[in-house]
Scaffold this motif. Sequence first.
Motif, PDB file in Angstrom:
ATOM      1  N   ALA A 165      41.323  40.074  44.551  1.00 34.23           N
ATOM      2  CA  ALA A 165      41.315  40.017  43.089  1.00 34.23           C
ATOM      3  C   ALA A 165      42.642  40.576  42.599  1.00 34.23           C
ATOM      4  CB  ALA A 165      40.140  40.801  42.529  1.00 34.23           C
ATOM      5  N   VAL A 166      43.003  40.134  41.403  1.00 36.87           N
ATOM      6  CA  VAL A 166      44.319  40.468  40.853  1.00 36.87           C
ATOM      7  C   VAL A 166      44.119  41.244  39.561  1.00 36.87           C
ATOM      8  CG1 VAL A 166      46.548  39.547  40.124  1.00 36.87           C
ATOM      9  CG2 VAL A 166      45.179  38.302  41.825  1.00 36.87           C
ATOM     10  N   ALA A 167      44.755  42.392  39.471  1.00 38.17           N
ATOM     11  CA  ALA A 167      44.679  43.222  38.265  1.00 38.17           C
ATOM     12  C   ALA A 167      45.873  42.925  37.370  1.00 38.17           C
ATOM     13  CB  ALA A 167      44.668  44.702  38.643  1.00 38.17           C
ATOM     14  N   ILE A 172      46.944  43.800  43.744  1.00 36.87           N
ATOM     15  CA  ILE A 172      45.811  43.210  44.459  1.00 36.87           C
ATOM     16  C   ILE A 172      44.765  44.272  44.792  1.00 36.87           C
ATOM     17  CG2 ILE A 172      45.123  41.867  46.480  1.00 36.87           C
ATOM     18  CD1 ILE A 172      47.092  40.408  44.597  1.00 36.87           C
ATOM     19  N   PHE A 173      43.495  43.920  44.602  1.00 37.90           N
ATOM     20  CA  PHE A 173      42.398  44.749  45.100  1.00 37.90           C
ATOM     21  C   PHE A 173      41.353  43.815  45.708  1.00 37.90           C
ATOM     22  CE2 PHE A 173      39.319  43.912  41.705  1.00 37.90           C
ATOM     23  CZ  PHE A 173      40.137  43.495  40.664  1.00 37.90           C
ATOM     24  N   ALA A 174      40.305  44.396  46.298  1.00 37.74           N
ATOM     25  CA  ALA A 174      39.261  43.593  46.943  1.00 37.74           C
ATOM     26  C   ALA A 174      37.973  43.686  46.135  1.00 37.74           C
ATOM     27  CB  ALA A 174      39.007  44.094  48.360  1.00 37.74           C
ATOM     28  N   TRP A 234      33.013  42.653  30.949  1.00 36.23           N
ATOM     29  CA  TRP A 234      33.213  41.275  31.404  1.00 36.23           C
ATOM     30  C   TRP A 234      34.682  41.026  31.709  1.00 36.23           C
ATOM     31  CZ3 TRP A 234      31.503  42.843  26.595  1.00 36.23           C
ATOM     32  CH2 TRP A 234      32.468  42.818  25.580  1.00 36.23           C
ATOM     33  N   GLU A 235      34.954  40.104  32.620  1.00 35.30           N
ATOM     34  CA  GLU A 235      36.309  39.612  32.891  1.00 35.30           C
ATOM     35  C   GLU A 235      36.185  38.168  33.380  1.00 35.30           C
ATOM     36  OE1 GLU A 235      38.678  41.973  35.530  1.00 35.30           O
ATOM     37  OE2 GLU A 235      38.613  43.755  34.237  1.00 35.30           O
ATOM     38  N   CYS A 236      36.326  37.218  32.483  1.00 35.67           N
ATOM     39  CA  CYS A 236      36.309  35.811  32.890  1.00 35.67           C
ATOM     40  C   CYS A 236      37.590  35.503  33.665  1.00 35.67           C
ATOM     41  CB  CYS A 236      36.226  34.914  31.657  1.00 35.67           C
ATOM     42  SG  CYS A 236      36.218  33.157  32.071  1.00 35.67           S
ATOM     43  N   GLU A 237      37.457  34.804  34.793  1.00 37.70           N
ATOM     44  CA  GLU A 237      38.635  34.555  35.627  1.00 37.70           C
ATOM     45  C   GLU A 237      38.579  33.185  36.302  1.00 37.70           C
ATOM     46  OE1 GLU A 237      39.682  37.815  38.166  1.00 37.70           O
ATOM     47  OE2 GLU A 237      39.273  39.284  36.584  1.00 37.70           O
ATOM     48  N   LEU A 238      39.750  32.593  36.455  1.00 31.45           N
ATOM     49  CA  LEU A 238      39.889  31.436  37.328  1.00 31.45           C
ATOM     50  C   LEU A 238      39.784  31.929  38.772  1.00 31.45           C
ATOM     51  CD1 LEU A 238      40.722  28.356  37.513  1.00 31.45           C
ATOM     52  CD2 LEU A 238      43.014  29.232  38.008  1.00 31.45           C
ATOM     53  N   GLN A 296      33.380  35.541  37.237  1.00 35.89           N
ATOM     54  CA  GLN A 296      33.354  36.760  36.427  1.00 35.89           C
ATOM     55  C   GLN A 296      33.618  37.935  37.357  1.00 35.89           C
ATOM     56  OE1 GLN A 296      33.034  38.485  33.603  1.00 35.89           O
ATOM     57  NE2 GLN A 296      32.953  36.785  32.144  1.00 35.89           N
ATOM     58  N   ASP A 297      34.604  38.726  36.992  1.00 37.91           N
ATOM     59  CA  ASP A 297      34.907  39.962  37.719  1.00 37.91           C
ATOM     60  C   ASP A 297      34.260  41.113  36.942  1.00 37.91           C
ATOM     61  OD1 ASP A 297      36.033  42.013  39.196  1.00 37.91           O
ATOM     62  OD2 ASP A 297      38.009  41.831  38.236  1.00 37.91           O
ATOM     63  N   LEU A 298      32.919  41.168  36.994  1.00 39.02           N
ATOM     64  CA  LEU A 298      32.205  42.223  36.259  1.00 39.02           C
ATOM     65  C   LEU A 298      32.635  43.584  36.794  1.00 39.02           C
ATOM     66  CD1 LEU A 298      28.721  40.475  36.033  1.00 39.02           C
ATOM     67  CD2 LEU A 298      30.338  40.867  34.151  1.00 39.02           C
ATOM     68  N   ALA A 329      33.803  49.654  42.047  1.00 37.92           N
ATOM     69  CA  ALA A 329      33.328  49.558  40.662  1.00 37.92           C
ATOM     70  C   ALA A 329      33.123  48.116  40.232  1.00 37.92           C
ATOM     71  CB  ALA A 329      34.324  50.245  39.731  1.00 37.92           C
ATOM     72  N   LYS A 330      33.686  47.167  40.990  1.00 40.19           N
ATOM     73  CA  LYS A 330      33.586  45.752  40.654  1.00 40.19           C
ATOM     74  C   LYS A 330      32.697  45.007  41.651  1.00 40.19           C
ATOM     75  CE  LYS A 330      38.099  45.644  38.342  1.00 40.19           C
ATOM     76  NZ  LYS A 330      38.127  44.481  37.438  1.00 40.19           N
ATOM     77  N   SER A 331      31.887  45.772  42.400  1.00 40.21           N
ATOM     78  CA  SER A 331      31.079  45.147  43.459  1.00 40.21           C
ATOM     79  C   SER A 331      29.617  45.557  43.453  1.00 40.21           C
ATOM     80  CB  SER A 331      31.701  45.434  44.829  1.00 40.21           C
ATOM     81  OG  SER A 331      32.977  44.827  44.935  1.00 40.21           O
ATOM     82  N   GLY A 339      42.574  37.211  38.001  1.00 38.97           N
ATOM     83  CA  GLY A 339      42.872  38.117  36.889  1.00 38.97           C
ATOM     84  C   GLY A 339      42.296  37.602  35.577  1.00 38.97           C
ATOM     85  N   THR A 340      42.129  38.541  34.641  1.00 35.51           N
ATOM     86  CA  THR A 340      41.448  38.177  33.397  1.00 35.51           C
ATOM     87  C   THR A 340      42.407  38.217  32.212  1.00 35.51           C
ATOM     88  OG1 THR A 340      39.335  38.489  32.249  1.00 35.51           O
ATOM     89  CG2 THR A 340      40.656  40.475  32.586  1.00 35.51           C
ATOM     90  N   PRO A 341      42.195  37.301  31.256  1.00 43.57           N
ATOM     91  CA  PRO A 341      42.998  37.333  30.029  1.00 43.57           C
ATOM     92  C   PRO A 341      42.531  38.472  29.103  1.00 43.57           C
ATOM     93  CG  PRO A 341      41.374  35.576  29.918  1.00 43.57           C
ATOM     94  CD  PRO A 341      41.256  36.177  31.290  1.00 43.57           C
TER      95      PRO A 341
HETATM   96 ZN    ZN Z   1      39.536  41.123  37.082  1.00 46.59          ZN
END
Ligand code: ZN
Length: 286
Positions: free
Chosen positions: A82-84, A104-106, A128-132, A159-161, A178-180, A248-250
């Motif tokens: 995942a990209v921050a 980068i994180f996992a 929420w984090e909507c992501e491609l 979604q990268d919740l 925290a994202k898993s 990554g999220t907008p």
């Molecule tokens: Zn994200």
Amino acid sequence: MRIANLNGRAQLVGPAGGLDVHNASGDRFGPSLPALYEDWDAFRLWAATAPEAAASPVLEPFEPFDPAACGPPSPAPRQVFAVALNYRDHAAESGVAPPSDPLIFAKYVSAFSGPVSEVVLPPGHVDWECELVVVMAHSARHISPAEAWTHVAGLTVGQDLSERILQRSGPAPQFGLAKSHPGFAPSGPVLVSPEEFDDPDDLALGCEVNGQTMQSARTSHMIFPVAELIAYLSSVVTLLPGDVIFTGTPPGVGAGRNPPVFLAPGDELRSWIEGIGELHQRFVAA
Ligand code: ZN
């Protein structure tokens, strides 16, 4: 080409529904999605020429299916990146400078779900984090940006919740945990191969909570576009077939609002990307 994961079986998706890849290919491909990624180039050739698939969906055996029955397009990746801070305005709302190299994180695969799900809210501030989301087609190392897209199986919605308290705790924040939480990585409803898009680097994406738009942007606003992310990742690690990249999220996350807004029991989150489809998450109390 559009594919979906229906009850663990790969479906080629056409206007009339899904075609079971394993059955239609005489047991050559599938039945699972991970099996397709291991033999992606041969599968693509077959999918492009399979007459039932490419030319004549009206002849069946495409069958309608419910997105709620679908799993993630890549349900068992060996690596999930995942990209921050990959959108300038999201870095700004996060109060930090845009990075000079990809951050980068996992995420962990136990957090994966299909496109329609119920998510149990853990204690804390869930955002929420909507992501491609990118799914890789090949083993790849030292890939140049110019060739990167040839290694992409397809794109989907993710979604990268994120639970913001744990994400930011400690002297060196640990994003991955925290994202898993379970259900924190929904994706789907279909994987769309890059050639289906006029420009796979410029897709509208966004999300809404209870009908209110929270994020609305374009993937062309990424600081590091997909090809550069793949080049960067593959300069360090070997990318593997089926690997997943949350890009990554907008701007528009809850933590960036004044006052901050976080998800509560009963909230409905709808996320979308142009040309791919939608995710639907409903949040419930623990
Ligand atoms: Zn994200």
